[in-house]
Design a protein around this motif. Structure first.
Motif, PDB file in Angstrom:
ATOM      1  N   ARG B 111      -6.974 -32.922-121.094  1.00  0.00           N
ATOM      2  CA  ARG B 111      -7.363 -33.028-119.682  1.00  0.00           C
ATOM      3  C   ARG B 111      -8.154 -34.304-119.438  1.00  0.00           C
ATOM      4  O   ARG B 111      -7.966 -34.973-118.426  1.00  0.00           O
ATOM      5  N   GLN B 244     -10.761 -25.874-111.450  1.00  0.00           N
ATOM      6  CA  GLN B 244     -10.221 -27.188-111.808  1.00  0.00           C
ATOM      7  C   GLN B 244      -8.704 -27.273-111.721  1.00  0.00           C
ATOM      8  O   GLN B 244      -8.160 -28.351-111.518  1.00  0.00           O
ATOM      9  N   ASP B 245      -8.020 -26.150-111.865  1.00  0.00           N
ATOM     10  CA  ASP B 245      -6.553 -26.227-111.765  1.00  0.00           C
ATOM     11  C   ASP B 245      -6.060 -25.919-110.348  1.00  0.00           C
ATOM     12  O   ASP B 245      -4.863 -25.761-110.130  1.00  0.00           O
ATOM     13  N   SER B 246      -6.974 -25.832-109.404  1.00  0.00           N
ATOM     14  CA  SER B 246      -6.585 -25.504-108.029  1.00  0.00           C
ATOM     15  C   SER B 246      -7.055 -26.579-107.050  1.00  0.00           C
ATOM     16  O   SER B 246      -7.820 -26.307-106.132  1.00  0.00           O
ATOM     17  N   HIS B 278     -15.733 -22.765-117.260  1.00  0.00           N
ATOM     18  CA  HIS B 278     -14.377 -22.479-116.780  1.00  0.00           C
ATOM     19  C   HIS B 278     -14.103 -20.993-117.023  1.00  0.00           C
ATOM     20  O   HIS B 278     -14.776 -20.355-117.832  1.00  0.00           O
ATOM     21  N   ALA B 283      -8.855 -19.399-112.327  1.00  0.00           N
ATOM     22  CA  ALA B 283      -7.748 -20.332-112.449  1.00  0.00           C
ATOM     23  C   ALA B 283      -6.494 -19.718-111.833  1.00  0.00           C
ATOM     24  O   ALA B 283      -6.519 -18.612-111.302  1.00  0.00           O
ATOM     25  N   THR B 284      -5.416 -20.474-111.874  1.00  0.00           N
ATOM     26  CA  THR B 284      -4.133 -19.984-111.378  1.00  0.00           C
ATOM     27  C   THR B 284      -3.799 -18.620-111.986  1.00  0.00           C
ATOM     28  O   THR B 284      -3.182 -17.780-111.353  1.00  0.00           O
ATOM     29  N   GLN B 351       0.650 -21.790-106.947  1.00  0.00           N
ATOM     30  CA  GLN B 351      -0.034 -22.971-106.419  1.00  0.00           C
ATOM     31  C   GLN B 351       0.477 -23.353-105.029  1.00  0.00           C
ATOM     32  O   GLN B 351      -0.305 -23.725-104.149  1.00  0.00           O
TER      33      GLN B 351
END
Lengths: 472, 472
Positions: B111, B244-246, B278, B283-284, B351
């Motif tokens: 990342r 962080q993944d959104s 995290h 997250a997703t 997403q």
């Protein structure tokens, strides 16, 4: 970052193995850890009914694609319906899913011959330790000058001292009577209480029954005495009953503190505050990794229950897979269910292994010089006493039982627990040995242990001291 | 039992629904809860790769009996090999399974464009909240007279005030700039710090990026400013990066604090203490029920890390199913893996839904009178401002935004969060609205919300105040 010097910690889970084994020439194939109860790690098989239902709940397409036994299919459907949004991935109430709390209340009612249990008195947490932590933290809240004390047995579960320390509670040790098979004695309770009242305010008594690590199981009379003591001294009873399904001496069965309390009449059953703990990890299930346990509270002020709930809120919620497994523990399969026979066979095998191991290890340990071991009636530990040679004790820079454990690990790759971790101060030396392992693992442990012990005894002059076993 | 009057608790998870709805005539079919992020409860489907691997790990016989896709089979075998005794039912190290920590360190290294991350700096816990609690408890340990403060944003995640309160930390609120799209401003940080230094010792700054509940995503320049501020003021950075993944605004991407720190050169990268959080829940993946998260610590004294580990010991260990899911998050499927296409499609759908919902809800909310909503760049919330009529504010016996939420729940069965739960004191009123829900659920929420809001505005004279949206 942190003012290190100000922190008091009792380090009870040392990363012992790697430190001790650094640079050692090993004569053994692998380390066997029998220092604590972790039956799946040791090789005991999980109960397939439980695992199959959980797998189906995690991946519900299994229910469509596969031909699962009908009871497993129905159970999975019904548990999924109890999850928010039909998914094990959703949060739950902080004190647990209503369905699981209800199921446990029914389980307790059956266990206690109909004495009612209510779902609103059941609190689910991520393991029984977590529930206990919430309770003792509530106990110390609002302390004014005088520290809060909790009466704790010697020996006690090896996880207890650190938990009390983190919560800021002062342990008030009471001695269990080894010579009588590790019984609780009223005199010892009184003695501990009187001594403590000078320097702290004892507010609760912690009891482990079936005993961890002693293996003692209290009879009704003993439980009555403890309840009377708690009532007279206005102490809250914190009862660790996590080994309630693992009592194996034929003339002794598990009776819950709650049942005895209610059968002692209203003077007690309406006044004595009692909290009983149970866990998924310690029962026959041995599902340590799923992290779930519960406590039942009796005679607790509704406002206090509200605070228990609020404190559990900081954990957000208990893992759902663990909660569902608790539900399965609470309402097991019944005769006539298609999977019932397999289920029963698996449970009986686990229990028979435990009985057989307890007998075998007890016999073996007592056959060694300078070791005496009380027979266990339940639980998953033996707690033999070491009559260590004075020469060894003098040599030890750490506690002599710790030195013994270190050498055993270095020379034979067997990890057992040292008695000095079990609370209190005593000049006696003991070992904690988990016997919930497959029989061949136990044999390997005993063989290695025996050779180590005999070698050690050869090196040091010793008398073959024994104390008598209570009975067997 | 407990000295109730002595306990301070901020009750942030009220059993709101049942209390408010008691005895109310309902015109709606069911309550829709969009007050917090719980995507599976809302009906978002779990990622089937994750669930299939977990199911196989729980019930390994599936691996023999069924014809599973090869990547699922291999992954399950390899994860089981990383479990003690090959079972998900075993305890793990308190700071997490070595395999999972390693996998996460590799994920972070990828990342952050190769900036190295080490497994020994990763600590797994039962959710990111639990890790944060351990950290702030270490911060307050050894307090001497002056209370420990932590700079916290206004608005902040609604779970934060209670957590800080239980840890005994004094929040030091700094205001985010709504008019600029909820940016962090250096002036505000300085202002907060100066004001706080009279009555506490600020030792850390908490940042939520992507912002909960604001939806703001910081750019590199803003992160650099915050790091310089923390370095100059010797504050530890506690960075909540759970979304962080959104991040979904096209011209903004997530950059981690750690990456920026390391790209600022050794003066910063070797001195500033940083902890990043995290979680599996946010997250997703949305696996809230599995309870697992992690933190990475940077520039933390090895002795302090030892204490972090010791404190995590009282939890015994993080649920294994959650840890395994973290491993799958850390090392996802790759192009060429047989299940890769299905996996990618599922993730893209989740997403895309979020992007579409963010746009749709933002547009709808701004179309209503007396509501202005900043556009979100990431995360799962919108945080619209209510310009409530003076008549309503005067009528309110509780905070006016709480009254608004209660009425919305009573009249339309929609549960949203009241802004007054987000820390700080302000006379402005806001709502927290989770948009990670299926599109048809969002439509239903907006329809009900719209009719309620218009009815309310009809009852009270109001000006159609708006503040400008930053940009979109």
């Amino acid at each position: 970052f942190v003012r290190l010097e100000k922190i008091r910690f009792v380090q009870l889970f040392p990363a012992f193995t790697c430190v001790v084994l650094q640079g050692v020439q090993k004569s053994f194939r692998e380390v066997i850890d029998v220092s604590s109860g972790d039956s799946h790690q040791a090789g005991i098989k999980p109960i397939s009914f439980v695992r199959q239902v959980l797998a189906a709940c995690l991946y519900p397409q299994m229910l469509e694609e596969q031909n699962l036994p009908l009871d497993i299919e129905l159970r999975a459907h019904s548990l999924l319906a109890a999850c928010e949004g039909g998914s094990t991935g959703s949060y739950t109430d902080s004190s647990g899913m209503p369905r699981v709390r209800q199921s446990i209340a029914e389980f307790i009612t059956r266990r206690d011959a109909g004495i009612p249990s209510s779902a609103k008195d059941i609190f689910i947490s991520a393991g029984s330790q977590r529930g206990l932590m919430v309770l003792v933290k509530l106990l110390v809240s609002g302390e004014t000058g005088v520290r809060t004390g909790v009466l704790t047995p010697v020996p006690c579960p090896h996880t207890l001292p650190m938990l009390l320390d983190e919560a800021g509670v002062m342990p008030v040790p009471y001695q269990l009577m080894e010579e009588r098979g590790w019984t609780m004695e009223l005199d010892e309770l009184q003695l501990a209480l009187s001594a403590a009242r000078n320097h702290c305010e004892p507010r609760a008594i912690y009891v482990s029954n079936p005993g961890n690590p002693t293996g003692h199981v209290q009879d009704r009379k003993s439980i009555e005495e403890v309840i009377q003591f708690a009532a007279a001294e206005k102490l809250i009873l914190l009862v660790d009953e996590v080994y309630q399904d693992s009592v194996y001496r034929q003339d002794r069965q598990f009776i819950s503190y709650k049942r005895v309390l209610f059968e002692m009449g209203k003077v007690f059953s309406e006044t004595v505050e009692l909290v009983s703990f149970h866990s998924l990890s310690c029962a026959t299930m041995g599902e340590c990794g799923l992290r779930a346990g519960f406590m039942e509270v009796v005679n607790m002020d509704p406002e206090v229950k509200h605070y228990v709930n609020t404190m559990l809120c900081t954990d957000i919620s208990t893992p759902v897979t663990g909660q569902l497994a608790l539900e399965l523990m609470g309402s097991p399969l019944k005769p006539g269910d298609p999977f019932y026979d397999t289920y029963t066979k698996e449970i009986l095998l686990i229990q028979a292994t435990l009985v057989q191991n307890a007998e075998r290890a007890w016999w073996f340990l007592n056959s060694l010089p300078a070791i005496s071991c009380q027979p266990a009636m339940g639980g998953v530990y033996l707690y033999p006493r070491l009559h260590l040679p004075p020469g060894l004790i003098e040599q030890a820079k750490v506690e002599a039982d710790v030195l013994y454990c270190q050498r055993l690990l270095q020379e034979e790759g067997v990890l057992v627990g040292a008695g000095c971790q079990q609370g209190g101060t005593t000049r006696k030396h003991h070992l904690r040995l988990c016997i919930q392992v497959p029989p061949n693992t136990l044999e390997e442990v005993l063989t290695r242990f025996g050779s180590f012990h005999l070698r050690l005894m050869d090196k040091f002059p010793h008398s073959n001291t024994k104390i008598s076993s209570f009975q067997h």
